[in-house]
Write an enzyme that holds these catalytic residues in place. Structure first.
Site, PDB file in Angstrom:
ATOM      1  N   GLU A  19      14.807   9.157   8.060  1.00 16.16           N
ATOM      2  CA  GLU A  19      14.403   7.930   8.743  1.00 16.16           C
ATOM      3  C   GLU A  19      15.655   7.123   9.076  1.00 16.16           C
ATOM      4  OE1 GLU A  19      11.273   5.242   6.883  1.00 16.16           O
ATOM      5  OE2 GLU A  19      13.027   3.934   6.763  1.00 16.16           O
ATOM      6  N   THR A  50      12.209   3.278  12.310  1.00 16.92           N
ATOM      7  CA  THR A  50      11.413   2.154  11.796  1.00 16.92           C
ATOM      8  C   THR A  50      11.203   1.079  12.870  1.00 16.92           C
ATOM      9  OG1 THR A  50      13.417   1.117  10.964  1.00 16.92           O
ATOM     10  CG2 THR A  50      12.157   2.458   9.413  1.00 16.92           C
ATOM     11  N   TYR A  51      10.193   0.243  12.617  1.00 12.96           N
ATOM     12  CA  TYR A  51       9.914  -0.884  13.520  1.00 12.96           C
ATOM     13  C   TYR A  51      10.099  -2.177  12.733  1.00 12.96           C
ATOM     14  CZ  TYR A  51       7.902  -3.763  17.117  1.00 12.96           C
ATOM     15  OH  TYR A  51       7.738  -4.708  18.094  1.00 12.96           O
ATOM     16  N   ARG A 125       0.677  -1.099   8.283  1.00 16.42           N
ATOM     17  CA  ARG A 125       0.339  -2.505   8.429  1.00 16.42           C
ATOM     18  C   ARG A 125       1.591  -3.321   8.766  1.00 16.42           C
ATOM     19  NH1 ARG A 125      -0.955  -6.265   3.405  1.00 16.42           N
ATOM     20  NH2 ARG A 125       1.305  -6.137   3.365  1.00 16.42           N
ATOM     21  N   GLY A 126       2.723  -2.960   8.150  1.00 19.46           N
ATOM     22  CA  GLY A 126       3.949  -3.722   8.332  1.00 19.46           C
ATOM     23  C   GLY A 126       4.102  -4.761   7.242  1.00 19.46           C
ATOM     24  N   HIS A 184       1.157   0.260  -4.088  1.00 19.18           N
ATOM     25  CA  HIS A 184       1.608  -0.832  -3.215  1.00 19.18           C
ATOM     26  C   HIS A 184       1.557  -2.127  -4.022  1.00 19.18           C
ATOM     27  CE1 HIS A 184       1.223  -3.893   0.041  1.00 19.18           C
ATOM     28  NE2 HIS A 184       2.168  -3.139   0.563  1.00 19.18           N
ATOM     29  N   LYS A 200      -7.633   5.720   4.930  1.00 20.80           N
ATOM     30  CA  LYS A 200      -6.709   5.958   6.053  1.00 20.80           C
ATOM     31  C   LYS A 200      -6.780   7.431   6.490  1.00 20.80           C
ATOM     32  CE  LYS A 200      -2.817   3.941   4.226  1.00 20.80           C
ATOM     33  NZ  LYS A 200      -1.491   3.274   4.212  1.00 20.80           N
ATOM     34  N   GLN A 211       6.696   6.035  -0.169  1.00 25.23           N
ATOM     35  CA  GLN A 211       7.782   5.118  -0.494  1.00 25.23           C
ATOM     36  C   GLN A 211       8.803   5.870  -1.355  1.00 25.23           C
ATOM     37  OE1 GLN A 211       9.787   2.865   0.080  1.00 25.23           O
ATOM     38  NE2 GLN A 211       8.335   1.143   0.052  1.00 25.23           N
TER      39      GLN A 211
HETATM   40  P1  FAD Z   1      -2.100  -0.683   4.243  1.00 23.39           P
HETATM   41  O1  FAD Z   1      -2.417   0.741   4.065  1.00 23.39           O
HETATM   42  O2  FAD Z   1      -2.868  -1.478   5.230  1.00 23.39           O
HETATM   43  O3  FAD Z   1      -2.199  -1.370   2.781  1.00 23.39           O
HETATM   44  C1  FAD Z   1      -1.696  -2.678   2.568  1.00 23.39           C
HETATM   45  C2  FAD Z   1      -2.297  -3.233   1.271  1.00 23.39           C
HETATM   46  O4  FAD Z   1      -3.667  -3.517   1.484  1.00 23.39           O
HETATM   47  C3  FAD Z   1      -2.257  -2.257   0.091  1.00 23.39           C
HETATM   48  O5  FAD Z   1      -2.115  -3.044  -1.084  1.00 23.39           O
HETATM   49  C4  FAD Z   1      -3.615  -1.592   0.123  1.00 23.39           C
HETATM   50  O6  FAD Z   1      -4.014  -1.135  -1.167  1.00 23.39           O
HETATM   51  C5  FAD Z   1      -4.492  -2.738   0.623  1.00 23.39           C
HETATM   52  N1  FAD Z   1      -5.616  -2.319   1.445  1.00 23.39           N
HETATM   53  C6  FAD Z   1      -5.657  -1.319   2.352  1.00 23.39           C
HETATM   54  N2  FAD Z   1      -6.851  -1.278   2.969  1.00 23.39           N
HETATM   55  C7  FAD Z   1      -7.581  -2.303   2.456  1.00 23.39           C
HETATM   56  C8  FAD Z   1      -8.876  -2.819   2.691  1.00 23.39           C
HETATM   57  N3  FAD Z   1      -9.688  -2.233   3.579  1.00 23.39           N
HETATM   58  N4  FAD Z   1      -9.297  -3.908   1.988  1.00 23.39           N
HETATM   59  C9  FAD Z   1      -8.479  -4.514   1.072  1.00 23.39           C
HETATM   60  N5  FAD Z   1      -7.231  -4.053   0.809  1.00 23.39           N
HETATM   61  C10 FAD Z   1      -6.787  -2.981   1.490  1.00 23.39           C
HETATM   62  N6  FAD Z   1       7.279  -1.747   7.320  1.00 23.39           N
HETATM   63  C11 FAD Z   1       7.688  -2.186   8.540  1.00 23.39           C
HETATM   64  O7  FAD Z   1       7.543  -3.374   8.839  1.00 23.39           O
HETATM   65  N7  FAD Z   1       8.251  -1.316   9.448  1.00 23.39           N
HETATM   66  C12 FAD Z   1       8.417   0.004   9.177  1.00 23.39           C
HETATM   67  O8  FAD Z   1       8.930   0.749  10.011  1.00 23.39           O
HETATM   68  C13 FAD Z   1       7.985   0.495   7.920  1.00 23.39           C
HETATM   69  N8  FAD Z   1       8.083   1.815   7.604  1.00 23.39           N
HETATM   70  C14 FAD Z   1       7.590   2.272   6.396  1.00 23.39           C
HETATM   71  C15 FAD Z   1       7.623   3.653   6.126  1.00 23.39           C
HETATM   72  C16 FAD Z   1       7.123   4.137   4.919  1.00 23.39           C
HETATM   73  C17 FAD Z   1       7.150   5.613   4.635  1.00 23.39           C
HETATM   74  C18 FAD Z   1       6.598   3.230   3.950  1.00 23.39           C
HETATM   75  C19 FAD Z   1       6.089   3.748   2.624  1.00 23.39           C
HETATM   76  C20 FAD Z   1       6.554   1.875   4.219  1.00 23.39           C
HETATM   77  C21 FAD Z   1       7.040   1.376   5.449  1.00 23.39           C
HETATM   78  N9  FAD Z   1       6.983   0.020   5.772  1.00 23.39           N
HETATM   79  C22 FAD Z   1       7.414  -0.431   6.996  1.00 23.39           C
HETATM   80  C23 FAD Z   1       6.489  -0.961   4.791  1.00 23.39           C
HETATM   81  C24 FAD Z   1       4.984  -1.222   4.937  1.00 23.39           C
HETATM   82  O9  FAD Z   1       4.694  -1.744   6.207  1.00 23.39           O
HETATM   83  C25 FAD Z   1       4.593  -2.220   3.854  1.00 23.39           C
HETATM   84  O10 FAD Z   1       4.682  -1.612   2.587  1.00 23.39           O
HETATM   85  C26 FAD Z   1       3.238  -2.893   4.038  1.00 23.39           C
HETATM   86  O11 FAD Z   1       3.183  -3.962   3.091  1.00 23.39           O
HETATM   87  C27 FAD Z   1       2.030  -1.992   3.798  1.00 23.39           C
HETATM   88  O12 FAD Z   1       1.847  -1.113   4.841  1.00 23.39           O
HETATM   89  P2  FAD Z   1       0.701   0.029   4.754  1.00 23.39           P
HETATM   90  O13 FAD Z   1       0.666   0.688   6.077  1.00 23.39           O
HETATM   91  O14 FAD Z   1       0.912   0.859   3.558  1.00 23.39           O
HETATM   92  O15 FAD Z   1      -0.565  -0.924   4.587  1.00 23.39           O
END
Ligand code: FAD
Length: 318
Positions: A19, A50-51, A125-126, A184, A200, A211
């Protein structure tokens, strides 16, 4: 090619991927090429980009009040992906996030990616805006990655936001998702986090990238729990070599991960950062070897714009 097709084509051989992060605004694309060039001999089938969402900066006005301005410090994700495909003929995986995007803006971004021939996205989600205490979705945007995945899957079925569209062309994205072997940080526990991860995958996530972690036992435990929960897609471990003493506090703070005692002690006993880098590389090599033996389809390295450590690891493994 789709990331999942690369896994299938590899027929059990562990692939090497990494990455990169876009350079700070004002720097040239050459800094990206300088980070990628030394890693190309290890034949990465895909490279993630990354974004980075907008941030608030506060400027002091002559009257003493603060003026809040919005800026993106690391723009360029889509352009970098196009440049990677053009220069190296490998697949680029842009990260797309919910934060800062309405559904309409997400759709437009996906159309751009599709027109560029990009076949993969990592749907996230970001993070929250740095100066805000928690994640706030854009009005008309998505709150969770699962909702973004559903929008991408709809486009893959030719369904756009405006239902009156006729004969619309379906996109063809392979969707990756993020996961956290140490959970998370907002999740009450690992089981609940995995339950959301399952949503998902059920929505259309085709593979998982984790992570970073420094203790393989946590990854093995996570994979077992995912399999028990009915998650059967490939799970790709994310690996980051520790590069300086500050990482001992910075990485846990930013990424909510533990650093094992043995690694901490080894870093603390180093006389300088050159020594620390060597310790970090050796730890990552030994982690990677054990993961290869475990049978993972791909090792994914977080370069954070620096390829020297990742290159040394790749030299030892690929
Ligand atoms: P989600 O899967 O939406 O989860 C977020 C939180 O909400 C978790 O605690 C989950 O348990 C909870 N949750 C999920 N669904 C629900 C629901 N339906 N109801 C209630 N709670 C729920 N960030 C950036 O800004 N840019 C990047 O390029 C970037 N790249 C990444 C690459 C990797 C491999 C990883 C592991 C992380 C990256 N991140 C990036 C960080 C990431 O965006 C953050 O960790 C963010 O806080 C969570 O994203 P997610 O897609 O895992 O969220």
């Amino acid at each position: 090619m789709k990331v999942t097709e690369h896994f299938e084509k590899a027929k059990g051989k562990t692939l090497f991927s990494f990455e990169i992060i876009p350079p700070l605004k004002g720097q040239s694309i050459q800094s990206i090429f300088n980070a990628i060039d030394p890693l190309m001999e290890f034949k990465p089938p895909f490279i993630d980009v990354t974004y980075h969402r907008e941030e608030y900066v506060f400027k002091k006005l002559p009257n003493g009040l603060l003026d809040r301005q919005t800026t993106r410090k690391r723009p360029g994700t889509v352009g970098i992906c196009a440049a990677i495909i053009n220069r190296y003929q490998v697949d680029a995986v842009p990260h797309i996030i919910c934060g800062g995007f309405t559904r309409e803006e997400t759709e437009n971004a996906l159309i751009d990616l599709s027109f560029l021939g990009i076949k993969n996205v990592l749907a996230l989600r970001g993070d929250s805006i740095k100066t805000e205490p928690g994640f706030v979705p854009e009005p008309g945007g998505h709150s969770y990655a699962v909702d973004l995945i559903k929008q991408i899957v709809s486009m893959n079925q030719g369904v756009y936001l405006h239902e009156d569209l006729q004969n619309s062309s379906a996109s063809n994205f392979c969707v990756g998702v993020a996961a956290y072997p140490e959970k998370h940080f907002e999740s009450p526990n690992l089981s609940q986090d995995i339950a959301y991860l399952k949503q998902k995958i059920d929505a259309g996530g085709e593979y998982i990238v984790t992570q970073m972690f420094f203790n393989n036992k946590k990854f093995f435990n996570f994979v077992e729990k995912c399999r028990a929960a009915g998650i059967n897609v490939p799970i790709i471990p994310g690996i980051k070599p520790i590069a300086n003493r500050e990482h001992l506090t910075l990485l846990p703070r930013l990424f909510h991960i533990d650093i094992p005692e043995e690694l901490t002690e080894a870093v603390l006993s180093c006389k300088d950062d050159k020594d620390v880098r060597q310790v970090g590389i050796e730890w990552a090599i030994s982690q990677s070897k054990e993961l290869i033996d475990y049978g993972i389809p791909c090792l994914h390295y977080y370069t954070m714009g620096r390829s020297v450590g990742t290159r040394k690891i790749a030299e030892a493994l690929f």
